[in-house]
Design a protein around this motif. Sequence first.
Motif, PDB file in Angstrom:
ATOM      1  N   GLN C  82       0.829  -1.149   0.312  1.00  0.00           N
ATOM      2  CA  GLN C  82      -0.125   0.041   0.151  1.00  0.00           C
ATOM      3  C   GLN C  82       0.805   1.411  -0.049  1.00  0.00           C
ATOM      4  OE1 GLN C  82      -3.892   0.154   0.606  1.00  0.00           O
ATOM      5  NE2 GLN C  82      -3.294   1.980  -0.193  1.00  0.00           N
ATOM      6  N   ARG C  83       2.094   1.271   0.985  1.00  0.00           N
ATOM      7  CA  ARG C  83       2.839   2.216   0.860  1.00  0.00           C
ATOM      8  C   ARG C  83       3.662   2.798  -0.257  1.00  0.00           C
ATOM      9  NH1 ARG C  83       7.465   2.291   3.776  1.00  0.00           N
ATOM     10  NH2 ARG C  83       7.095   0.298   4.371  1.00  0.00           N
ATOM     11  N   ARG C  84       4.306   1.516  -0.769  1.00  0.00           N
ATOM     12  CA  ARG C  84       5.067   1.705  -1.796  1.00  0.00           C
ATOM     13  C   ARG C  84       4.070   2.157  -3.234  1.00  0.00           C
ATOM     14  NH1 ARG C  84       9.328   2.664  -5.176  1.00  0.00           N
ATOM     15  NH2 ARG C  84       9.576   1.166  -6.830  1.00  0.00           N
ATOM     16  N   MET C  85       2.783   1.880  -3.273  1.00  0.00           N
ATOM     17  CA  MET C  85       2.132   2.115  -4.430  1.00  0.00           C
ATOM     18  C   MET C  85       1.626   3.469  -4.183  1.00  0.00           C
ATOM     19  SD  MET C  85       1.868  -0.227  -6.697  1.00  0.00           S
ATOM     20  CE  MET C  85       3.441  -1.106  -6.388  1.00  0.00           C
ATOM     21  N   ASN C  86       1.072   4.000  -2.879  1.00  0.00           N
ATOM     22  CA  ASN C  86       0.786   5.386  -2.746  1.00  0.00           C
ATOM     23  C   ASN C  86       2.044   6.311  -3.294  1.00  0.00           C
ATOM     24  OD1 ASN C  86      -1.614   4.401  -2.078  1.00  0.00           O
ATOM     25  ND2 ASN C  86      -1.234   4.761   0.072  1.00  0.00           N
ATOM     26  N   HIS C  92      -5.319   3.022  -6.162  1.00  0.00           N
ATOM     27  CA  HIS C  92      -6.133   1.730  -6.126  1.00  0.00           C
ATOM     28  C   HIS C  92      -5.580   0.591  -5.797  1.00  0.00           C
ATOM     29  CE1 HIS C  92      -9.270   4.393  -7.691  1.00  0.00           C
ATOM     30  NE2 HIS C  92      -8.630   4.829  -8.736  1.00  0.00           N
ATOM     31  N   VAL C  93      -5.447  -0.003  -4.678  1.00  0.00           N
ATOM     32  CA  VAL C  93      -4.709  -0.995  -4.127  1.00  0.00           C
ATOM     33  C   VAL C  93      -5.796  -1.954  -3.433  1.00  0.00           C
ATOM     34  CG1 VAL C  93      -3.038  -2.102  -2.956  1.00  0.00           C
ATOM     35  CG2 VAL C  93      -2.665   0.000  -3.905  1.00  0.00           C
ATOM     36  N   TYR C  94      -6.184  -3.101  -3.873  1.00  0.00           N
ATOM     37  CA  TYR C  94      -7.313  -4.098  -3.343  1.00  0.00           C
ATOM     38  C   TYR C  94      -6.363  -5.152  -2.765  1.00  0.00           C
ATOM     39  CZ  TYR C  94      -9.830  -0.719  -5.812  1.00  0.00           C
ATOM     40  OH  TYR C  94     -10.151   0.501  -6.377  1.00  0.00           O
ATOM     41  N   PHE C  95      -6.649  -5.447  -1.479  1.00  0.00           N
ATOM     42  CA  PHE C  95      -5.935  -6.727  -0.905  1.00  0.00           C
ATOM     43  C   PHE C  95      -7.177  -7.805  -0.673  1.00  0.00           C
ATOM     44  CE2 PHE C  95      -3.544  -3.090   0.737  1.00  0.00           C
ATOM     45  CZ  PHE C  95      -2.273  -3.545   0.230  1.00  0.00           C
TER      46      PHE C  95
END
Lengths: 188, 188, 188, 188
Positions: C82-86, C92-95
């Motif tokens: 999440q942090r890396r992608m932000n 939009h990151v779905y876990f």
Amino acid sequence: MSHLTNTFAGQKQFMNILDKFQKINTFMFDVDGVMTDGGILVMRNEDMARIMNTKDGYALQLAVKKGYKIFIITGSSFSGVQRRMNNLGVKHVYFEVKDKKSYVIKLMQEYDIRKENILFMGDDLSDLPAFDVVSIAACPADAVSEVISGANYISNKEGGRGCVRDVIEKVLKCRGDWGVDETIASTI
Amino acid sequence: MSHLTNTFAGQKQFMNILDKFQKINTFMFDVDGVMTDGGILVMRNEDMARIMNTKDGYALQLAVKKGYKIFIITGSSFSGVQRRMNNLGVKHVYFEVKDKKSYVIKLMQEYDIRKENILFMGDDLSDLPAFDVVSIAACPADAVSEVISGANYISNKEGGRGCVRDVIEKVLKCRGDWGVDETIASTI
Amino acid sequence: MSHLTNTFAGQKQFMNILDKFQKINTFMFDVDGVMTDGGILVMRNEDMARIMNTKDGYALQLAVKKGYKIFIITGSSFSGVQRRMNNLGVKHVYFEVKDKKSYVIKLMQEYDIRKENILFMGDDLSDLPAFDVVSIAACPADAVSEVISGANYISNKEGGRGCVRDVIEKVLKCRGDWGVDETIASTI
Amino acid sequence: MSHLTNTFAGQKQFMNILDKFQKINTFMFDVDGVMTDGGILVMRNEDMARIMNTKDGYALQLAVKKGYKIFIITGSSFSGVQRRMNNLGVKHVYFEVKDKKSYVIKLMQEYDIRKENILFMGDDLSDLPAFDVVSIAACPADAVSEVISGANYISNKEGGRGCVRDVIEKVLKCRGDWGVDETIASTI
């Protein structure tokens, strides 16, 4: 199944190993060099981290779900492995096992498992004695030379690079249990 | 022993190096690039982690158990290495050594070790001077070019990928000390 | 574009895939085995670390900046992703998505995206069902065999070694959006 | 110097690049993909770790000691790099630099460095503009295609696998500064 044909010289042996794969319902895996590439991350304060593989993770979860017995038997003691295996649904994780052959025999008795039902995968000398008491003695492509000589199935995948998935996939395909399962996330 | 024949051009040199291997009872190893692939994991708060190898770990434990002397001589200072080596039974770990040649000579005097008994393995320029004062000057396959030129034994394994096990195995096989030891876990 | 010609046998198929690339404005990526090489670093106290790739990072940032929609859809739950992608601008990151096909359909409705605009990249069996509902079903060079068979674009890069950049670069080049952007740091 | 001959087609270009190497007294390096293989270890609580290389570390220390100027210019901001570089004696580390070309020009003015004295090594698009204002525009073997096309020296080593040492070694050898220095530990 083309990998199998490469692994064994003659047609007769090829049939034998296929027969053996069809009877497997129990997997026993070493950790270092099998579930990992043998690397140990040495940090200052932590116990020692390992790098495992998500493709193996999918196969382990599917095997658990299909009712296969899975045992992790390792000479090391590392709490991270316990946690990772539990996340994947693997409950039987045995640490600090030095005499693996005796331990396999003990598990066979405790869980009423027959030799013909067991695939054991290891990569180093400490795994070699256990090869005597199982049906399929498997190893990764980069196992030490003595283990490669002693194995009756040599994966074309290396430790930490899919050798665990390879043997699970072969067994489950032989038995009609392999496939997409939309309730499994490869990387829980 | 087929690796040895590849490493040395002539039959005479081949006999010489076998003779040398048979007299080794002391191993001296650099850490970075020998016990590791040279990678240093740089983190924010930690000192710098390294990735070591479980197959090397088995060989180190067996050598200790068979009575070989093992010395770790490194220019770095990293507490994780101390802990890992102690877990494997290796007691002599020397940090922040810059002049390795003088240090080897000091150890020879302190522990009464003769030149013909020592195998020293290093991978970089800082290891090169020590090659003068030992019998087998060994290096991993991916050592720097000057070290490869100066070595009289070049392993076919790279740093962190089994070069330590390779030299221990060769010596112990020459002397009848290699084999399965069921009291050793490769990954303590 | 020479990679494309290698990937597809005939001229007609080649034109088809180029047509498809030109219509893509939405990327959907799996994490493990796509943004990473499938390795999971198992530590004692941490949740499990992953190794991602800075070259992919540059491409993701550029795609965001050029107005492409990017969705990360993963079966795992790992806060570091999440942090890396932000950091890269991907919102939009779905876990913990298990049924990825249904999830893709849901996203198409929620964000009003058409099938012909979507490239989805995955590497393992859990990604396979989603291939049915997208235009370009892409995978890294080291995806599992079933996924390679099911994909209509196979990158020549492996997971964690540039396969994400490869598909972004191909789409952005087809559409005139690729190039040096001096406001982007590849490694934010 | 045989690598040089492989890198450049004609004899004339070969002489030109040798001339250029002899005039270098200043090195400028990108971090990710040059000092590392481009991998970023994404953990939960930490900022993002990198894997650097001890062989590069020896070369950096020797260059500092011989009086070469070394500048690290990176788009990222990661405190571990600062610490590692300081350990090696490299004082000039610049983070969060997006427009590298302008930054190089600024440094040239600030430290009174001429174009003919600078070797700059980068691997990705964000490094490309800076190639215009230096004498040797170098890149690792695995740089992105645009950077390989734009470089006038392509190392035969990859990022994180010795490309930094390669260019330092070539310059220092041309100028008679390369060799064993027993006061340097490769892995401080």
